[in-house]
Design a protein around this motif. Sequence first.
Motif, PDB file in Angstrom:
ATOM      1  N   ALA A   6       2.852   2.936  10.458  1.00  0.00           N
ATOM      2  CA  ALA A   6       2.104   3.168   9.216  1.00  0.00           C
ATOM      3  C   ALA A   6       0.884   4.025   9.484  1.00  0.00           C
ATOM      4  O   ALA A   6       0.141   3.796  10.440  1.00  0.00           O
ATOM      5  N   ILE A   7       0.690   5.040   8.648  1.00  0.00           N
ATOM      6  CA  ILE A   7      -0.510   5.866   8.739  1.00  0.00           C
ATOM      7  C   ILE A   7      -1.119   5.997   7.345  1.00  0.00           C
ATOM      8  O   ILE A   7      -0.413   5.929   6.332  1.00  0.00           O
ATOM      9  N   VAL A   8      -2.419   6.169   7.298  1.00  0.00           N
ATOM     10  CA  VAL A   8      -3.096   6.411   6.022  1.00  0.00           C
ATOM     11  C   VAL A   8      -2.651   7.776   5.511  1.00  0.00           C
ATOM     12  O   VAL A   8      -2.652   8.764   6.257  1.00  0.00           O
ATOM     13  N   LYS A   9      -2.273   7.827   4.270  1.00  0.00           N
ATOM     14  CA  LYS A   9      -1.697   9.046   3.709  1.00  0.00           C
ATOM     15  C   LYS A   9      -2.692  10.199   3.731  1.00  0.00           C
ATOM     16  O   LYS A   9      -3.873  10.020   3.430  1.00  0.00           O
ATOM     17  N   THR A  10      -2.198  11.361   4.099  1.00  0.00           N
ATOM     18  CA  THR A  10      -2.996  12.586   4.051  1.00  0.00           C
ATOM     19  C   THR A  10      -2.695  13.297   2.743  1.00  0.00           C
ATOM     20  O   THR A  10      -1.540  13.602   2.443  1.00  0.00           O
ATOM     21  N   PHE A  11      -3.727  13.538   1.957  1.00  0.00           N
ATOM     22  CA  PHE A  11      -3.545  14.131   0.626  1.00  0.00           C
ATOM     23  C   PHE A  11      -3.704  15.642   0.677  1.00  0.00           C
ATOM     24  O   PHE A  11      -4.464  16.173   1.487  1.00  0.00           O
TER      25      PHE A  11
ATOM     26  N   LEU B 207       0.828  -1.209   0.000  1.00  0.00           N
ATOM     27  CA  LEU B 207       0.000   0.000   0.000  1.00  0.00           C
ATOM     28  C   LEU B 207       0.864   1.262   0.000  1.00  0.00           C
ATOM     29  O   LEU B 207       0.486   2.280  -0.588  1.00  0.00           O
ATOM     30  N   GLU B 208       2.035   1.175   0.633  1.00  0.00           N
ATOM     31  CA  GLU B 208       2.960   2.313   0.601  1.00  0.00           C
ATOM     32  C   GLU B 208       3.458   2.535  -0.827  1.00  0.00           C
ATOM     33  O   GLU B 208       3.523   3.678  -1.305  1.00  0.00           O
ATOM     34  N   ALA B 209       3.791   1.447  -1.529  1.00  0.00           N
ATOM     35  CA  ALA B 209       4.263   1.561  -2.912  1.00  0.00           C
ATOM     36  C   ALA B 209       3.188   2.144  -3.821  1.00  0.00           C
ATOM     37  O   ALA B 209       3.500   2.852  -4.785  1.00  0.00           O
ATOM     38  N   GLU B 210       1.919   1.877  -3.503  1.00  0.00           N
ATOM     39  CA  GLU B 210       0.808   2.391  -4.313  1.00  0.00           C
ATOM     40  C   GLU B 210       0.400   3.806  -3.917  1.00  0.00           C
ATOM     41  O   GLU B 210      -0.468   4.404  -4.554  1.00  0.00           O
ATOM     42  N   GLY B 211       0.998   4.325  -2.844  1.00  0.00           N
ATOM     43  CA  GLY B 211       0.705   5.696  -2.452  1.00  0.00           C
ATOM     44  C   GLY B 211      -0.478   5.881  -1.528  1.00  0.00           C
ATOM     45  O   GLY B 211      -0.966   6.991  -1.349  1.00  0.00           O
ATOM     46  N   TRP B 212      -0.939   4.797  -0.881  1.00  0.00           N
ATOM     47  CA  TRP B 212      -2.089   4.890   0.029  1.00  0.00           C
ATOM     48  C   TRP B 212      -1.658   5.068   1.487  1.00  0.00           C
ATOM     49  O   TRP B 212      -2.428   5.570   2.306  1.00  0.00           O
ATOM     50  N   VAL B 213      -0.453   4.637   1.800  1.00  0.00           N
ATOM     51  CA  VAL B 213       0.007   4.593   3.187  1.00  0.00           C
ATOM     52  C   VAL B 213       1.406   5.188   3.267  1.00  0.00           C
ATOM     53  O   VAL B 213       2.186   5.076   2.318  1.00  0.00           O
ATOM     54  N   GLU B 214       1.712   5.830   4.383  1.00  0.00           N
ATOM     55  CA  GLU B 214       3.070   6.284   4.673  1.00  0.00           C
ATOM     56  C   GLU B 214       3.596   5.493   5.863  1.00  0.00           C
ATOM     57  O   GLU B 214       2.891   5.330   6.859  1.00  0.00           O
TER      58      GLU B 214
END
Length: 219
Positions: free
Chosen positions: A66-71, A52-59
Amino acid sequence: MAAASKAEQAYLTLKERIMDGTFGPGRRLVIDQLGREFNISSVPWRESLRRLEAEGWVEIIPNVGAIVKTFDTDAWKHTMLLLARIEGYATALSSEHLTADDITHARSLNKEMGDALANFDTGRFGQLNREFHELLCSRCADARLNDMVISEWARAEVIRRSAFWYAPGRALASLTEHESLIDLIEGGADPEMIETAARRHEIKTVDAVLKYDAERDGH
């Protein structure tokens, strides 16, 4: 094989909850907590989080986890510009294979969008808008391209939920552009012309939102 299956299950569980808003931007994803809730061991969760990090959903942040990415606005802009390119191409490839029923359905969706707009139902408008665009791409023979379009639409929806980007009047203008795009497809226009029209439609949304944001910040 079982481990791979568990990793896929963990991945799909997380991605579904990120997309539907259950795990919102900034949400910390604690592996031990997830393991207890879903009865899946820690290794599959780590694999799914890296994916999910590689796909840009998680940091994944050192010493935090791990946290859900803030856009932000830039993320939305880049997502929409990418969507404009791939969706334009997918629509062009799909256009020659759309049936009369597909065209009728597309016009019906556009009308429902107008009704939702008149009733100030922005959630319904957004849902119908996505259905409209995915319908026009649905006859694309390139399954991988179509999957990319669906994935980027999902990302755009997540970003919209994390911050409401809009430009007054843009939604109404998009309905007219939808009708023009349907007319091109129904009339058997050159695929390159259809691709350009579909791409410009998304870019106009980006331009309108960024212009409105700039004017609002100026005031």
